[in-house]
Design a protein around this motif. Sequence first.
Motif, short mmCIF file in Angstrom:
data_model
loop_
_atom_site.label_atom_id
_atom_site.label_comp_id
_atom_site.label_asym_id
_atom_site.label_seq_id
_atom_site.Cartn_x
_atom_site.Cartn_y
_atom_site.Cartn_z
N UNK A 223 0.88 -1.17 0.00
CA UNK A 223 0.00 0.00 0.00
C UNK A 223 0.91 1.22 0.00
N UNK A 224 1.45 1.58 -1.18
CA UNK A 224 2.59 2.49 -1.28
C UNK A 224 2.23 3.94 -0.96
N UNK A 225 1.12 4.42 -1.43
CA UNK A 225 0.79 5.83 -1.21
C UNK A 225 0.63 6.15 0.28
N UNK A 226 -0.19 5.36 1.03
CA UNK A 226 -0.26 5.61 2.48
C UNK A 226 1.09 5.41 3.17
N UNK A 227 1.91 4.47 2.68
CA UNK A 227 3.22 4.26 3.28
C UNK A 227 4.07 5.51 3.16
N UNK A 228 4.05 6.14 1.98
CA UNK A 228 4.83 7.36 1.78
C UNK A 228 4.34 8.47 2.70
N UNK A 229 3.03 8.56 2.88
CA UNK A 229 2.46 9.58 3.78
C UNK A 229 2.92 9.35 5.21
N UNK A 230 2.84 8.08 5.68
CA UNK A 230 3.22 7.76 7.06
C UNK A 230 4.70 8.05 7.31
N UNK A 231 5.54 7.67 6.36
CA UNK A 231 6.99 7.84 6.55
C UNK A 231 7.38 9.31 6.46
N UNK A 232 6.71 10.06 5.58
CA UNK A 232 6.98 11.50 5.51
C UNK A 232 6.59 12.17 6.82
N UNK A 233 5.46 11.75 7.39
CA UNK A 233 5.04 12.29 8.69
C UNK A 233 6.04 11.90 9.77
N UNK A 234 6.60 10.69 9.67
CA UNK A 234 7.59 10.25 10.66
C UNK A 234 8.82 11.14 10.62
N UNK A 235 9.25 11.54 9.41
CA UNK A 235 10.42 12.42 9.29
C UNK A 235 10.17 13.74 10.00
N UNK A 236 8.96 14.29 9.84
CA UNK A 236 8.64 15.57 10.47
C UNK A 236 8.55 15.47 11.99
N UNK A 237 8.26 14.25 12.49
CA UNK A 237 8.15 14.04 13.93
C UNK A 237 9.51 13.89 14.61
N UNK A 238 10.56 13.64 13.83
CA UNK A 238 11.87 13.43 14.43
C UNK A 238 12.38 14.71 15.06
N UNK A 239 12.94 14.64 16.26
CA UNK A 239 13.47 15.84 16.89
C UNK A 239 14.75 16.30 16.18
#
Length: 775
Positions: A223-239
């Motif tokens: 499920x590539x599109x949601x995966x890209x969204x989740x991982x992009x959000x993870x990058x923004x959450x990194x301190x």
Amino acid sequence: MPITTPQKKLPQIILLASLLLPLLSACNNSSNDSNSSEALPHLNRADTYAEQGQYRSAILEIRNAIQVEPDNVAHIVRLAEIYLELGANQQTIKLLEPWLKDAPKSVALPLARAYVAVRKHLSAIETLALANPATNSEKLEAELITAEALRQSGKVVEAIAVYRGISKKNPTNEAALIGLANGQFQLRDPAAALITVNSWLADKPTSASLLHLKGTAQYQLRDLEPAAVSLTAAVTQLPASDIFLPLRGEILTLLSRVLTAQGKIDEAQVYNRILAEQTDPGSRQQSEAIISAIQAGKFDDAKIMLRDMRKLDPNNELLALMLGTLAASTGELEEGAELLSENLDPETSPTRFIRASTMAQIDMDKRVEALATLDRAVKARPNDNDLLAMHGILALSIPEHANQGVASVNKAINNQPDRLRLRFALARHHLEKQEPELALGHLRIAFATNPADWVVTSTYLNTLIDQGEHKEAREIRDALINGYGNEREAVLIATMADTRLGNFEAARTALTGLKNNGFAPAKSAYAELLMAETEAAVAAGNWTQARSKAAEAIALQPNNIRFALQPVAIAELSGDMTGAITALDSVEATHGKDIASILVRTDLLRKSKGDKTAHDYLRGEWRATGQVKLVPSLMILAKIQAPETLDELSQLWVEATPKNPTALLARADLLMSTNRHTEAQTVYKNILGLTPQNTAALNNLAWLLRESDPTKALALAKRATELAPKNASILDTYGWILHLSGNHPEAKELIQQALKLAPNSQNIKKHLKAVEKKL
């Protein structure tokens, strides 16, 4: 993914450290109030820097505090916590390990966390046993470590159950949820992992770790599109931080893969460049050059490059392992073995390096050390079939560890039933142990699975014939001819079986065909057929045919000393002792003297001229050649003809073959019979060190210790009886020692059993009478 635990607020940690300082100072007498006050500003600044993501500065300040108070374990633990947060787990281990002995309560938990983070779950559990967690948070951390260790050890279902239990008791614990999801990934159930992560994200604050897990699950479910969204959000959450955190690298790597799979190559390249910036390009180029050199067979060039890289990075274990493997495989055994043993971690090192280290240690006659490494590796990775196979095969070759070997090989076979050579190894072990039925069980399965494994099939057929299973042997022989009649190896094995079964005509026809077709092994097989026919003629008393067949065999293999000596045996068996000696003279004129011909002449002299002549001849040959293989026969003759030489002979035999149990046993028995009991005890102990199941050594050592150390004597005698329950001498020894220890009823029972087995033994009769008087 490394285990995480609830992060403590840095001000609380600093406060706790400041509260502990007076107590720690009082305990170790190495700090004073002045030093504590000097260290505190460094700790406060470290706290501030860490909250701002300036980890390098934070680490520097904690090190300054340690410099002020080098014996304050609280500062060491504080630095370890920073390392753990950064994923610098190896640095954490090196920092805390030296403190474990003196301050286990302080360092065991963070050290166990570091171990489990690098997948050293055995070390984690062993260290955790020293922690003695007292507070609820410490107990929770210990539970998390235990659960992760279970997961890493392959007990995934158990680990998931523990993680669920932790989550139920601590619904806000993110680490338990991450562990649960990782367990589900390990069971190859990304859908379940996604449900687990979504259950948290629905009503709790999100985090980069959880978004990374969500993106991973979505990617595995394609499920590539949601995966890209989740991982992009993870990058923004990194301190934000001044150090490239491992989690950032994992997220960016996966995000790059997802974007590439979507065809968004330009976007993926952005993240690839970020990742590339964190890699030393020079090291990468050198690594590629090393791999190219190895692939091209330029091993010396590869070793030079590896040594140069190690000068720049001497603590890099992977470089050391690569260089060690390459050195050991190209003849530089000592260097290779040293590099491998010093840098190998049995719990985590790749199997290929463990294999290289094992082979190097075996080549250096360090089999027990190699087995200890494999023991640890198998405990850490109990389902790794390559490790199980290596451990099993090596353990089978060491008598005192053979049972472990059987267990490991059986487990590997259960995991991969098609590994027929493992069955073959077990079969050979059982044959050596004189357990033919067990051996045949494995050989039957191996043959049924792959009859074309010619080595296994040949062993199977020979074992059947050895055990008198001629009907089954003929069936297997027919199956080979009918199923593999066009395979020369199959035909050869079948004809060799025919030879042993007495089907000489069938064997001759088949072997003649194979020889005419240029199949080289058929020549030696034909010679063996001729020798079998020779033996059949001897058994029938047909001496003319026996000599004729033997002559044909010798003509085919003129350098085979066994064949060359056959006419000597024929002459002797026919009653022509003079002819036998003449034939032996001819053999030695052609082949020269060797051990076989010397021993044959000794036997002929003994039969024709008596023991003294045989002894004098053999002693002269031994003095002339120094061949230690002559000593056993010489000792047999010397017992009657020259008993005064036995001490010298046995000592020389042991010196020449110090690990030969037969030589040692002969020496020990001689010492015992000449009342040198202390020396005999030492030799018997040496024998048991080499072969712990040597019943003669167990029995005799027990007898020597019956008065000086009755407890040890009883244990030895009992073990000997368990191994040889039908040996009269062994039963008598155990019974007598029980009698000396006051256990007369059991002693009587054992000695009665011994007397049934040896009814004419006067010693056993005397022992039984002595025991009966005490009842």
